[in-house]
Write a protein that holds these residues in place. Sequence first.
Motif, PDB file in Angstrom:
ATOM      1  N   VAL A 123       1.508  54.819  46.854  1.00  0.00           N
ATOM      2  CA  VAL A 123       2.830  55.444  46.824  1.00  0.00           C
ATOM      3  C   VAL A 123       3.047  56.288  45.573  1.00  0.00           C
ATOM      4  N   TYR A 124       2.200  56.101  44.555  1.00  0.00           N
ATOM      5  CA  TYR A 124       2.356  56.838  43.303  1.00  0.00           C
ATOM      6  C   TYR A 124       0.970  57.031  42.695  1.00  0.00           C
ATOM      7  N   ASP A 125       0.665  58.259  42.265  1.00  0.00           N
ATOM      8  CA  ASP A 125      -0.650  58.540  41.697  1.00  0.00           C
ATOM      9  C   ASP A 125      -0.508  59.512  40.530  1.00  0.00           C
ATOM     10  N   ASP A 126      -0.417  58.959  39.338  1.00  0.00           N
ATOM     11  CA  ASP A 126      -0.308  59.760  38.115  1.00  0.00           C
ATOM     12  C   ASP A 126      -1.719  59.980  37.581  1.00  0.00           C
ATOM     13  N   PRO A 127      -2.155  61.228  37.416  1.00  0.00           N
ATOM     14  CA  PRO A 127      -3.520  61.484  36.943  1.00  0.00           C
ATOM     15  C   PRO A 127      -3.799  60.946  35.539  1.00  0.00           C
ATOM     16  N   PRO A 129       6.852  63.850  39.649  1.00  0.00           N
ATOM     17  CA  PRO A 129       6.177  64.604  40.720  1.00  0.00           C
ATOM     18  C   PRO A 129       4.972  63.877  41.316  1.00  0.00           C
ATOM     19  N   TYR A 130       4.672  62.681  40.827  1.00  0.00           N
ATOM     20  CA  TYR A 130       3.467  61.989  41.276  1.00  0.00           C
ATOM     21  C   TYR A 130       3.710  60.993  42.397  1.00  0.00           C
TER      22      TYR A 130
END
Length: 163
Positions: A105-109, A156-157
């Motif tokens: 549900v959330y993927d922060d680089p 935005p992630y």
Amino acid sequence: MATFAAQDQLDGLVARLKEVGWKERDSVKEQILATATAALADTELSVVQEYLETAAKGLSNLELRWEIEEVIETLTPAPEAEEEPEAEEESAEPGKLRMSDLDMVYDDPRGLQLYKHKLQDRWFAVQADPMSGQPRMFELHPSEVSQLKSQLQGSPYWMLGAG
């Protein structure tokens, strides 16, 4: 800080990087990378990295810092990611968590991933372990979930359709 043979050359190249225009930066950055790579033949990577990090901190121009940081990233070997099993057995033990049971549900680089269980109201986070640098998954308490949702609101992630 330890010194090494190519340090004077790198000093000159970093000084030159400050003086050249943006069109010439790439060639100077390539020279810095070549000199730093050559220095690795007789110097430890950590010594060269530390020197370049110190040199980058001494630059007042953010774009020039980025150029040096790109060199550092190029020199630093990427950590080998643990391979996730692609095909999971359907006869897995009951109660055992599988990646196929989770939706991202959330993927922060920068290193944070959040997963929600498809059937249960359980949330999991994946972050790098500060000691080993390897990704580590852990379950979040419901109060942590609500706190994270409020902290990351507007980020935005978040994955589209994640709720």
